[in-house]
Scaffold this motif. Structure first.
Motif, mmCIF file in Angstrom:
data_model
loop_
_atom_site.group_PDB
_atom_site.id
_atom_site.type_symbol
_atom_site.label_atom_id
_atom_site.label_comp_id
_atom_site.label_asym_id
_atom_site.label_seq_id
_atom_site.Cartn_x
_atom_site.Cartn_y
_atom_site.Cartn_z
ATOM 1 N N LYS B 62 -66.714 5.185 24.439
ATOM 2 C CA LYS B 62 -67.362 4.979 25.522
ATOM 3 C C LYS B 62 -67.013 3.811 26.149
ATOM 4 N N GLY B 63 -66.764 4.060 27.485
ATOM 5 C CA GLY B 63 -66.674 2.569 28.256
ATOM 6 C C GLY B 63 -65.057 2.529 28.629
ATOM 7 N N GLN B 64 -64.065 3.181 28.087
ATOM 8 C CA GLN B 64 -62.772 3.295 28.162
ATOM 9 C C GLN B 64 -62.324 4.525 28.361
ATOM 10 N N VAL B 65 -61.381 4.630 29.274
ATOM 11 C CA VAL B 65 -60.448 5.782 29.605
ATOM 12 C C VAL B 65 -59.414 5.956 28.466
ATOM 13 N N TRP B 66 -59.414 7.147 27.889
ATOM 14 C CA TRP B 66 -58.705 7.336 26.457
ATOM 15 C C TRP B 66 -57.959 8.606 26.624
ATOM 16 N N VAL B 67 -56.899 8.925 25.766
ATOM 17 C CA VAL B 67 -56.149 10.065 25.702
ATOM 18 C C VAL B 67 -56.500 10.605 24.140
ATOM 19 N N LEU B 68 -56.763 11.891 24.146
ATOM 20 C CA LEU B 68 -56.758 12.492 22.905
ATOM 21 C C LEU B 68 -55.760 13.468 22.759
ATOM 22 N N ASN B 69 -54.838 13.495 21.809
ATOM 23 C CA ASN B 69 -53.681 14.179 21.576
ATOM 24 C C ASN B 69 -53.781 14.886 20.450
ATOM 25 N N VAL B 70 -53.791 16.275 20.175
ATOM 26 C CA VAL B 70 -54.157 17.004 19.176
ATOM 27 C C VAL B 70 -52.473 17.386 18.669
ATOM 28 N N TRP B 71 -52.332 17.092 17.318
ATOM 29 C CA TRP B 71 -50.985 17.044 17.012
ATOM 30 C C TRP B 71 -50.962 17.679 15.456
ATOM 31 N N ALA B 72 -49.807 18.044 14.827
ATOM 32 C CA ALA B 72 -49.582 18.327 13.490
ATOM 33 C C ALA B 72 -48.324 18.175 13.170
ATOM 34 N N SER B 73 -47.913 17.755 11.815
ATOM 35 C CA SER B 73 -46.695 17.669 11.471
ATOM 36 C C SER B 73 -45.813 18.817 11.286
ATOM 37 N N TRP B 74 -46.554 20.037 11.122
ATOM 38 C CA TRP B 74 -45.900 21.520 11.142
ATOM 39 C C TRP B 74 -45.504 22.015 12.432
ATOM 40 N N CYS B 75 -45.962 21.004 13.487
ATOM 41 C CA CYS B 75 -45.816 21.775 14.989
ATOM 42 C C CYS B 75 -44.396 21.046 15.630
ATOM 43 N N ALA B 76 -43.730 22.096 15.623
ATOM 44 C CA ALA B 76 -42.307 21.708 16.473
ATOM 45 C C ALA B 76 -42.217 21.109 17.866
ATOM 46 N N PRO B 77 -43.031 21.686 18.603
ATOM 47 C CA PRO B 77 -43.104 20.896 19.976
ATOM 48 C C PRO B 77 -43.853 19.679 19.968
ATOM 49 N N CYS B 78 -44.478 19.301 18.909
ATOM 50 C CA CYS B 78 -45.222 17.922 18.932
ATOM 51 C C CYS B 78 -44.204 16.953 18.706
ATOM 52 N N ARG B 79 -42.972 17.124 17.924
ATOM 53 C CA ARG B 79 -42.245 16.361 17.763
ATOM 54 C C ARG B 79 -41.141 15.895 18.899
ATOM 55 N N GLU B 80 -41.159 17.066 19.951
ATOM 56 C CA GLU B 80 -40.490 17.016 20.996
ATOM 57 C C GLU B 80 -41.469 16.077 22.000
ATOM 58 N N GLU B 81 -42.582 16.115 21.859
ATOM 59 C CA GLU B 81 -43.552 15.189 22.855
ATOM 60 C C GLU B 81 -43.578 13.700 22.414
ATOM 61 N N HIS B 82 -43.566 13.608 21.090
ATOM 62 C CA HIS B 82 -43.883 12.450 20.577
ATOM 63 C C HIS B 82 -43.345 11.169 20.961
ATOM 64 N N PRO B 83 -41.959 11.192 21.109
ATOM 65 C CA PRO B 83 -41.405 9.894 21.843
ATOM 66 C C PRO B 83 -41.981 9.643 23.140
ATOM 67 N N ILE B 84 -42.677 10.389 23.937
ATOM 68 C CA ILE B 84 -43.157 10.105 24.982
ATOM 69 C C ILE B 84 -44.508 9.290 24.668
ATOM 70 N N LEU B 85 -45.335 9.872 23.879
ATOM 71 C CA LEU B 85 -46.576 8.968 23.422
ATOM 72 C C LEU B 85 -46.171 7.665 22.922
ATOM 73 N N VAL B 86 -45.088 7.470 22.273
ATOM 74 C CA VAL B 86 -44.985 6.467 21.551
ATOM 75 C C VAL B 86 -44.590 5.526 22.734
ATOM 76 N N ALA B 87 -43.819 5.751 23.517
ATOM 77 C CA ALA B 87 -43.228 5.089 24.655
ATOM 78 C C ALA B 87 -44.382 4.437 25.483
ATOM 79 N N ALA B 88 -45.493 5.534 25.676
ATOM 80 C CA ALA B 88 -46.520 5.400 26.734
ATOM 81 C C ALA B 88 -47.453 4.360 26.162
ATOM 82 N N ALA B 89 -47.585 4.388 24.624
ATOM 83 C CA ALA B 89 -48.360 3.311 23.999
ATOM 84 C C ALA B 89 -47.893 1.839 24.002
ATOM 85 N N ARG B 90 -46.536 1.803 24.197
ATOM 86 C CA ARG B 90 -45.850 0.521 24.263
ATOM 87 C C ARG B 90 -46.111 -0.097 25.562
#
Lengths: 167, 178
Positions: B62-90
């Motif tokens: 509460k009080g901050q804008v945030w992103v909730l990302n639903v993921w799993a290690s078994w999920c292949a598209p998550c792997r595709e997406e992951h670098p974008i989240l890593v870059a965004a977090a930096r």
């Protein structure tokens, strides 16, 4: 001969016994069905009305997708705890929207969906009626005269010459 | 005049039908509009992936804008997406990204983050998928943008591409923060 018969009988018995064992094992895998067939019938009836979101043209009852199995378990649990079908449908639409319902509710955004076919039927009927009226008007308004009449006469006469063709 | 109408009416009908079907082709039936947009993010309490951390509850955000990302290690598209989240977090001034580890094995998930980078401020573990159901998740990865008041503002179904992130998510985050 009797020996052969006995042999076959044994094989048959073994077959029946193994089938029985397998079905027993399968029944053990799905204890809920065995435990309460009435509940299971309600679960099936309700999940057949709900769309599986993973494989969108299957109902949750039909689908073996992971999520469909989870949702089916949810439905079973909730029915067991005494919630009504209506409450469970609300639970599903709260999470997945009206899209989960195979029977979408009748409301402003689904008006075209519900009334569209009737509307098309009306438009089609109207067009048909108009074209019928139109062709009648053409038929009565234009009596065949002059050269056309002579031509018609001649063609009809030709046909008359060949009575075999008339039938 | 009548003859002309006879010619134009079927043509117009055909063009209208073709236009309707053409629009239909551009729609994505897999992206079911979420009923959560504009509604409070469902509450839950789940243990975190990292041991020794307190349970995660969206109320903590509460009080901050945030992103909730639903993921799993078994999920292949998550792997595709992951670098974008890593870059965004930096990025400097990045909003917190919280992971919801959906129906996964704890060890596999930890391993995945160790190898591919960890963009998450916290990872809540949804072992049985109940939180996923409460969020209407049906195709991992899914990403939610939640505002200061805990209201869901955006749901993205499927892997975020770099373009989705810069075009769809970032402007919204800036607007919500601004």
């Amino acid at each position: 001969m009797t020996r052969l018969l006995r042999h076959w009988l044994l094989i048959l018995l073994a077959g029946v016994a193994s089938t029985w064992l397998v079905t027993q094992a399968a029944a053990a895998d799905a204890p809920d069905v065995a435990a309460d067939p009435a509940l299971e019938a309600r679960v099936n009836a309700l999940t057949a009305e709900l769309r599986c979101l993973v494989c969108q043209n299957q109902s949750i009852a039909d689908s073996h997708a992971d999520l469909a199995v989870d949702l089916k378990n949810q439905v079973r649990e909730q029915l067991k705890s005494g919630r009504s079908e209506r409450e469970i449908i609300d639970y599903m639409t709260q999470r997945y929207g009206d899209f989960v319902l195979y029977r979408p509710p009748f409301k402003a955004t689904t008006l075209l969906l519900w009334l569209g076919p009737a509307l098309l039927l009306l438009i089609g009927g109207w067009l048909y009626w108009r074209s019928l009226k139109g062709s009648q008007a053409v038929a009565s308004a234009a009596p065949v005269q002059g050269a056309d009449a002579a031509l018609a006469e001649r063609l009809l006469g030709e046909e008359g010459d060949e009575p075999a063709r008339r039938r | 005049m009548k003859g002309r109408a006879r010619f134009f009416v079927p043509l117009a009908a055909f063009v209208a039908l073709a236009a309707l079907l053409a629009v239909g082709l551009t729609l994505k039936p897999r992206e079911v509009p979420s009923p959560f947009i504009g509604k409070p993010a469902p509450a839950f309490t789940r243990p975190q992936l990292k041991t020794g951390q307190p349970d995660f509850d969206p109320a903590q955000m509460k009080g901050q804008v945030w992103v909730l990302n639903v993921w799993a290690s078994w999920c292949a598209p998550c792997r595709e997406e992951h670098p974008i989240l890593v870059a965004a977090a930096r990025q400097p001034g990045a909003v917190p990204i919280v992971g919801l580890n959906y129906k996964d094995e704890g060890r596999a998930a930890e391993d995945w983050l160790r190898r591919l980078g960890d963009p998450y401020q916290a990872v809540a573990v949804d072992r049985d998928g109940r939180v996923g159901i409460d969020y209407g998740v049906y195709g991992v990865p899914e990403t939610f943008v939640i505002d200061r008041d805990g209201i869901v503002r955006l749901k993205h179904i499927g892997p975020l591409t770099a373009e989705d992130w810069t075009r769809e998510v970032v402007p919204l985050l800036n607007k919500l923060k601004g």
